[in-house]
Structures are given as C-alpha cells and as structure tokens.
Design a protein around this motif. Structure first.
Motif, mmCIF file in Angstrom:
data_model
loop_
_atom_site.group_PDB
_atom_site.id
_atom_site.type_symbol
_atom_site.label_atom_id
_atom_site.label_comp_id
_atom_site.label_asym_id
_atom_site.label_seq_id
_atom_site.Cartn_x
_atom_site.Cartn_y
_atom_site.Cartn_z
ATOM 1 N N PRO A 7 -3.278 -9.764 -21.342
ATOM 2 C CA PRO A 7 -3.913 -8.604 -20.845
ATOM 3 C C PRO A 7 -3.972 -8.326 -19.727
ATOM 4 N N ILE A 8 -3.617 -6.261 -19.333
ATOM 5 C CA ILE A 8 -4.284 -5.725 -17.746
ATOM 6 C C ILE A 8 -4.953 -4.846 -18.394
ATOM 7 N N ALA A 9 -5.787 -4.094 -16.905
ATOM 8 C CA ALA A 9 -6.187 -2.902 -17.611
ATOM 9 C C ALA A 9 -4.986 -1.376 -17.012
ATOM 10 N N SER A 10 -3.593 -2.168 -16.110
ATOM 11 C CA SER A 10 -3.155 -0.466 -16.039
ATOM 12 C C SER A 10 -2.922 0.486 -17.306
ATOM 13 N N ARG A 11 -2.513 1.734 -17.020
ATOM 14 C CA ARG A 11 -2.092 2.153 -18.277
ATOM 15 C C ARG A 11 -0.410 1.988 -18.452
ATOM 16 N N LEU A 12 -0.346 2.230 -19.978
ATOM 17 C CA LEU A 12 1.567 1.922 -20.433
ATOM 18 C C LEU A 12 2.475 3.034 -19.080
ATOM 19 N N PRO A 13 2.803 2.421 -19.116
ATOM 20 C CA PRO A 13 4.782 2.739 -18.463
ATOM 21 C C PRO A 13 5.652 3.810 -18.641
ATOM 22 N N SER A 14 6.099 4.903 -18.607
ATOM 23 C CA SER A 14 6.895 6.035 -18.794
ATOM 24 C C SER A 14 8.006 4.968 -19.781
ATOM 25 N N SER A 15 8.565 4.713 -18.976
ATOM 26 C CA SER A 15 9.996 3.715 -19.171
ATOM 27 C C SER A 15 10.060 3.604 -20.532
ATOM 28 N N LEU A 16 8.789 2.564 -21.297
ATOM 29 C CA LEU A 16 7.885 1.644 -22.185
ATOM 30 C C LEU A 16 9.156 2.172 -23.666
#
Length: 578
Positions: A7-16
């Motif tokens: 678990p991290i605090a970054s946002r979801l990538p558009s490539s997911l």
C-alpha cells in the motif's frame, strides 16, 4: 516470483487495465450509442494514445498460432491501419451496437481496458447527454488572518480582496492528492470541454490501498461457517467505485462540482450480502462523504503560502453547464440577470440604467423583430402609456402590453431554446403574514385565535415526517443562519475589544420584536425543463402580474435555492459577490 504489492499513497496510473468481463466496463460502454462507440474506438487507435489504449494485435511472423486463430470469432488484426480501416468501414454501413461492443470487448481489447479508456468513455457519455450530471456552483473566496497577527490560525473572508488563485493542473493535482486519504486510490483525468470554455477534471476513486492490478481484483470470498461452504466472491473494488467531476471555467473565480456518482446501480444486491438494496444505501452515504471530502480538498489544493482560499456556496444548482457559465462565469451577466441583462450586452450601448425607455435596437431584439418603429419600444414606466391603435381590439392591446412587460422584466433571457434552462427552484417565504400585527393585538387582548398552529416543526422533524426528494432549502438556511451568527458575533467582539468594554449581556440575549410576528412556512417549488421561460410565458398569458412580480421570479437573482425576506433573496442575492 510474483511481484509484491505494498500500500502506497500515490494515485492510480492511467495505464492500469480492467478486465473486459468486469461489470463496470460493460456498464460504461453500454450507455454509449453505436456512433459514439465507433468514434471512441477510432480515438483509441490514434497514434498519440497507443501508450494507454493499445489494442490486441497479432505478432508479426507468428505462424504457429494460425490454427488457433481459425476458431477465434474475432481474430486479432495485424496492424493499427487495418483496425482503423475496419472501424471506419463500420461507420459507413449500418449495424447493431451489440456487434460493435462485442468486437471491442471480446476481440480488439480482450486484454482489458485502461482507466484512461474508461475516462474517455465516461466523458463521451457526458458530451452526448449534457444534462446527465447535476452541478453546483461554488465561489473561490480569499481568506485573511483574523486580527493583526498574520500567523493566526483562524481566518475570515477578505471581502475587499480581488485576488483570484492561479490554476496549474499539475500543481493542483499534486496538492489535491496530498489531501486524499491513504486507504483509497484515485485516478485523475483532465479534459477540455468540446463546446464550452471550461476544463473538466474527472475523479475516479477506488476503495483499495493498492495502485496495481490488485485494486481492480475481486475481494476475498466469504465463508459460511455454519454450512462450511464458500459463497460467491464479493463485489470488486471497481464496482464499488465513485466518480465525481470538477469544472473550472476560464477566467472565473468559480468552480462547478457534480454530484458523486456510484458505479453500482441503485437497488442492486451485492453478491454474498443478505439484504437487497444495502449496497445502494451505503453507496449513497459514501457518495455524500466523498463529495464533502472533495469540497474541503479543493481550496486547500488552490492555496499557497500566504494565500489561503475557501469555497463558498452560491445557492445555484442545475444540470445545465451553459446556465452556470451564464450566471457564474467570466461574463458580465453574473450581476445582470433578468431585465438587467440588456446593460451587460456588449452589442448594445446604453448610457444609463436609469433610463425609462429602452433604445430602439434593444426593443426590436426583445420583441424578436427587425426594423420596427420606435412606437413598439417597451416602456418600463407605467406613466409612458401610448394611445391605442385604432385597428386593434382590447384583447390584442392587453396581449401586446403583457408581452412588453415580460420583455422589460426578463430582457433577453428566459426564452425557450436559449440553452440556459434551470430545472428546479426551491424558495421558502419568510416574510410575515399580511395582517400579522392584527393577530398579535388580538392575542394581547386575550381573544382566541381561529387556528392553533401548535409547535413549529424543526427542519429535522420535517425530514423525518415526509419522504420523497430531500430538499436543499433546510441545509441552505441553516448554513446561512450559522454564517450570519458567526459574522455578527465576530463584529460584536471586535467592537468590544476596540472600545475596551465588557460583553453586553442584554444585547446578546435580546429578542427581536419582528420575530414575534406570525411567519407561516410557505415553500415554493418550480419544476420544468426551463423554469424561468415558463414564468415568462405565464406573464405573457396574464396569469402572473408582471408589474408586481418580485425580481427573483425573473431570474435576476441567479439562485435556485433560497429564502425570501422583505421581498429579497437572503444570502448572495444573486450577485456572486460575498
């Protein structure tokens, strides 16, 4: 060895990518029409989008899988050019939407759709259905430290400041991400509106601490200890997601916030749950909390060092973005609604708004005619009555007079087909009942009242006693009263400190004599595709007296929720200026 997800605090990538069998993928694409699906597929096949929207293609020189591809109903194409030609050919001939949808999900994008593709599909649906979202306008107001201490924690609205925050998309997203809770993941997507001067931000939130493929996977299955059997997997994180839009108009100190949309359909029973509709109930609460979270995060993301801002409601909510730009945009119509809009029209030059007669060019535009004489100029003053034409009957003269009054009161606005319609208006009348003083004197003399009103119900009691659509009037009134009390207490405290006096207990506990007057609760709700245009037609038909009609009924106040006291809308009064 499989990679470990932390678990991290970054946002979801558009490539997911999300599997094409996921319910949210089919639900989003099923809302689009066949031409919209084909246009969207061609956008995905553009060379500039291949890093995020690449289709499934056959590898070059791979002849070993030819026998397997013979049984494939949608064999993969060899190149992007072949796919573009195929979808272009589908545009030029007739067919069903199901064939196009199956081709996308089971053929060319069988390996999944990225979050960027889902965002493009959502935005395409909003462009095709402009009234699918309900928007609320908020004003960005600057704050200043209370008192002389610049490092004070509390801050108040700086009404004298004209500073507007500078907006940079990347900086705004970085600051906004810092306000998001760490146990959820967010995908952002900016898009320039195709027809209106504003920038759209789509926020897609998942209830997952991971930003990898685990965020789109199903939750663990529930085990029934009594039966010893394993139930079906619960809803995936994607199906319990929330979507919200933020619109930033160009050169305007306002932002438009949409209602949070749940990805799960209303009333759907989640697999593994025993209560039907429980997911919709929890989804509504989660959507409301998400919206409040975004409202609190936007001013913090816009604030900088020594420049703090806050969001102030403007009591204007509608499904029409064009109306929001008209009332809360960068134009001159923010403070010139209704009949005053002629003075904000850049095509006409009017010396003074105190003039009783409108110019000939404005009068001809109000009547929808060109080249007519000055005798048809509508008069605002009742003292400038002209002699009746000999060839007209009394009914025709009255109909013409009513149209002139409607043109003077509504101006160039409130016309069917102008694209600036408001669907709902909620107004509460707080003026004292006519003759209320006589009722008070009768009570003082000991005379019995004809009607026993009983205890006045509170807004919470009204919400519990009646069902249906929950009105925004009670929330708006409570918010305005709280702000007024805080402002009054702050001013009184500052005056006391300046004069060096003790608190005046009598002034704080005094009762306003005007509040003892009987004020019945009268709530007015107007429904329709264009409320103000309907009111204008009622004036032209003679059902509403256009000369005695209050200004808020002409749309000049620019609000859809408010309370009327002494004939004026409380709060912003339509000016948009705090």
């Amino acid at each position: 060895m499989a990679p470990i997800s932390v678990p991290i605090a970054s946002r979801l990538p558009s490539s997911l990518r999300i599997a094409p069998t996921n319910a949210i993928v089919t639900r989003v694409l099923n809302r689009l029409s066949r031409p919209a699906l084909l246009s969207l597929a061609l956008d995905w096949l553009d060379e500039g989008n291949q890093s995020l929207t690449a289709p499934y293609l056959r590898a070059r020189g791979d002849d070993a899988d030819d026998e397997d591809e013979d049984g494939d109903f949608y064999p993969p194409a060899a190149s992007l050019e072949a796919l573009r030609e195929h979808y272009t050919d589908l545009q030029n001939r007739k067919g069903s939407k199901r064939d196009v949808l199956d081709r996308i999900l089971e053929g060319d994008w069988r390996h999944g759709l990225s979050l960027y593709q889902l965002a493009m599909a959502d935005l395409q649906h909003m462009y095709d259905h402009p009234t699918s979202q309900k928007w609320t306008a908020f004003q960005i107001v600057p704050l200043k430290a209370e008192g002389d201490d610049a490092s004070a924690v509390t801050a108040v609205v700086d009404k004298a400041s004209l500073v507007v925050p500078r907006f940079h998309p990347s900086s705004f997203l970085r600051n906004l991400q810092a306000q998001i809770l760490p146990d959820i993941k967010v995908h952002y997507n900016f898009d320039r509106h195709k027809h209106l001067p504003l920038l759209l931000l789509r926020i897609f939130i998942l209830d997952s601490p991971y930003n990898t493929s685990l965020a789109a996977s199903a939750l663990p299955a529930d085990v029934d200890s009594r039966a010893g059997a394993t139930a079906a997997p619960r809803l995936t994180n994607v199906e319990s997601s929330r979507t919200i839009y933020i619109a930033f108009p160009d050169a305007s100190p306002f932002v438009y916030l949409s209602s949070a949309q749940s990805s799960s359909p209303a009333g759907e029973r989640a697999p593994g749950s025993g209560v039907a509709g429980s997911s919709s109930t929890s989804g509504a609460a989660a959507a409301a909390s998400l919206r409040s979270l975004v409202v609190e995060a936007i001013p913090k993301a816009l604030s900088q060092a020594h420049e703090r801002y806050a969001l102030k409601p403007t009591n204007l909510a509608t499904r029409n973005l064009t109306e929001l730009l008209q009332r809360r945009g960068a134009g001159r119509t923010n403070t010139a609604g209704g009949g005053w809009g002629i003075y904000a029209d850049e095509k006409t030059t009017i010396e003074s708004p105190l003039s009783t007669l409108l110019p000939e060019s404005v009068a001809s535009r109000l009547e929808g005619k060109n080249g007519k004489g000055a005798d048809e100029t509508p008069s605002i003053s009742s003292s400038t009555k002209r002699a009746a034409s000999p060839g007209k009957t009394r009914d025709q003269q009255q109909a013409k007079r009513r149209k002139q009054i409607a043109a003077a009161r509504f101006g160039l606005s409130a016309k069917m087909g102008d694209g600036c319609g408001v669907e709902r208006i909620d107004i509460v009348m707080q003026d004292p009942f006519p003759g209320g003083r006589r009722f008070d004197r009768a009570v003082d003399r000991g005379e019995p009242m004809a009607v026993d009103e009983g205890p006045v119900p509170t807004p919470a009691d009204r919400r519990r006693s009646k069902g249906g659509r929950r009105s925004q009037i009670d929330a708006a009134l409570a918010r305005d009263e709280e702000e007024a009390e805080e402002e009054e207490a702050r001013v009184r405290e500052q005056a006391r400190k300046t004069a060096g006096q003790e608190p005046d207990e009598e002034a704080e506990t005094g009762v306003d004599d005007g509040e003892s007057t009987w004020r019945p609760r009268v709530a007015l709700t107007f429904h329709g595709p264009h409320v103000f245009a309907g009111l204008r037609q009622l004036v032209e038909a003679g059902i509403i007296d256009g000369e005695k009609m209050p200004g808020w009924m002409t749309g000049e106040e620019g609000v859809t929720v408010g309370a009327v006291r002494h004939g004026r809308i409380r709060g912003h009064k339509g000016s948009g200026i705090p």
